[in-house]
Scaffold this active site. Structure first.
Site, PDB file in Angstrom:
ATOM      1  N   THR A  77      48.154  30.064  39.257  1.00 47.85           N
ATOM      2  CA  THR A  77      46.658  29.182  39.817  1.00 47.85           C
ATOM      3  C   THR A  77      46.305  27.045  39.235  1.00 47.85           C
ATOM      4  OG1 THR A  77      47.359  28.682  36.735  1.00 47.85           O
ATOM      5  CG2 THR A  77      46.519  31.000  37.899  1.00 47.85           C
ATOM      6  N   LEU A  93      42.700  25.846  38.382  1.00 47.15           N
ATOM      7  CA  LEU A  93      41.138  27.268  38.342  1.00 47.15           C
ATOM      8  C   LEU A  93      41.848  29.089  37.961  1.00 47.15           C
ATOM      9  CD1 LEU A  93      38.280  27.473  37.231  1.00 47.15           C
ATOM     10  CD2 LEU A  93      37.912  28.196  40.123  1.00 47.15           C
ATOM     11  N   HIS A  94      42.314  29.352  36.671  1.00 48.12           N
ATOM     12  CA  HIS A  94      43.127  30.126  36.401  1.00 48.12           C
ATOM     13  C   HIS A  94      42.416  31.879  36.766  1.00 48.12           C
ATOM     14  CE1 HIS A  94      45.526  27.323  34.352  1.00 48.12           C
ATOM     15  NE2 HIS A  94      44.538  26.970  33.328  1.00 48.12           N
ATOM     16  N   ASP A  95      41.973  31.502  35.640  1.00 48.44           N
ATOM     17  CA  ASP A  95      41.171  32.999  35.771  1.00 48.44           C
ATOM     18  C   ASP A  95      40.576  34.167  37.012  1.00 48.44           C
ATOM     19  OD1 ASP A  95      40.151  32.637  32.329  1.00 48.44           O
ATOM     20  OD2 ASP A  95      42.498  33.620  33.287  1.00 48.44           O
TER      21      ASP A  95
END
Ligand code: RIB
Ligand code: CA
Length: 312
Positions: free
Chosen positions: A195, A241-243
């Site tokens: 990420t 930007l992880h999810d």
């Protein structure tokens, strides 16, 4: 045929973008339900925020459930310093009017896995794993019925973001994470290692701005608020930007690269609590239990995001 998924989430601006990506992709993903968990902000806000996002997407028919309000064995640690007091700071959106489901999220997860044909429901955790582990503890029979778990969490070469050793989702409920990683379910993890290669940038956020829609404007506001903490911390142009990577993996797995390895979760030492110990080089004889995603085509990821968000 669209893949049946349950998204377990603690919105959180990045969770919100992940939810929008899934809700914008009904040809490929059938969102059976959204289950909220305490994490970035307390449960009262994460269940509210999940419904706010559904209404922004124009998907008021997607059932939202409230789950666990605290980790299995620990005090809740939240992340308002990153996500703001509401958890969705950056965009001023009205309170939701769609109802919260009466059923507890854990009961929804158990009931759904028992009802749907075995091996046809994928779980997509985007926050601490409390709801998932609680469901597995209450109903061990559902574990073998899960098609796959694709989660955001963990870190190895990238090291931690909430402590020097641990990533937030795992750190908040390490006992739950240990249970999920030991469950035997087919598991793909999106750690900070990947990420942190998916940074927002002005150009990438501008792609959402040019949509000139409520969805695009909300994403711009959320990401411009949310990225500031990591920009200051890491000195980068943009923040990770992880999810949304969890949902993007389900839509276009070929933009990701990883290795099937053993990953264990530290639950003994307070110093390294919640650390995901990834045997990337195969130096132990521990059984491989996770596909550890280490790299992606970031341009492809953001192109997918912009193309799908334009559909809402
Ligand atoms: O460490 C990043 C993760 O923690 C993301 O899921 C973010 O939303 C927070 O939950
Ligand atoms: Ca999250």
């Amino acid at each position: 045929m669209a893949k049946n998924i349950i998204i377990d989430t603690d919105p959180g601006q990045d969770d919100a973008v992940a939810l929008l990506l899934a809700l914008a992709s009904p040809q490929e993903l059938n969102v059976l339900g959204i289950t909220a968990v305490a994490g970035n902000v307390p449960l009262a806000l994460t269940q509210r925020n999940a419904r706010v996002v559904c209404e922004v997407a124009g998907k008021r028919d997607v059932p939202v459930f409230a789950g666990c309000d605290a980790p299995l064995n620990r005090r809740l640690v939240t992340a308002e310093h990153v996500h703001g007091k509401t958890g969705l700071d950056g965009a001023d959106l009205p309170d939701p009017t769609m109802p919260l489901q009466d059923q507890h999220a854990v009961d929804f997860i158990i009931e759904t896995l028992r009802r749907e044909p075995s091996g046809t429901v994928t779980l997509c955790p985007l926050g601490p794993l409390t709801n998932i582990a609680t469901a597995f503890q209450r109903a061990p029979d559902i574990v073998e019925r899960v098609q796959e778990i694709v989660l955001m969490g963990g870190a190895y070469f990238e090291v931690g973001n909430i402590t020097p050793a641990a990533e937030f989702n795992i750190y908040v409920d390490p006992e739950a994470a240990r249970e999920v990683f030991a469950s035997g379910v087919t598991l793909t993890m999106m750690p900070l290692d990947v990420t942190h290669k998916a940074l927002t940038s002005k150009a990438r956020i501008d792609a959402f701005r040019t949509l000139a829609t409520e969805v695009g404007d909300a994403c711009v506001g959320w990401l411009e608020f949310y990225e500031r903490f990591d920009e200051d911390k890491y000195g980068t142009d943009g923040g990770p930007l992880h999810d949304p990577n969890v949902i993007a993996y389900l839509l276009q797995p070929d933009i990701y690269e990883g290795r099937h390895i053993n990953v264990e979760v530290e639950t003994g030492s307070e110093l390294t609590m919640g650390m995901t110990v990834a045997d990337w080089w195969g130096v132990t004889d521990r059984e491989a239990n996770a596909l550890f995603i280490g790299d992606l085509n970031a341009e492809g990821f953001y192109a997918l995001l912009a193309e799908r968000l334009a559909r809402l």
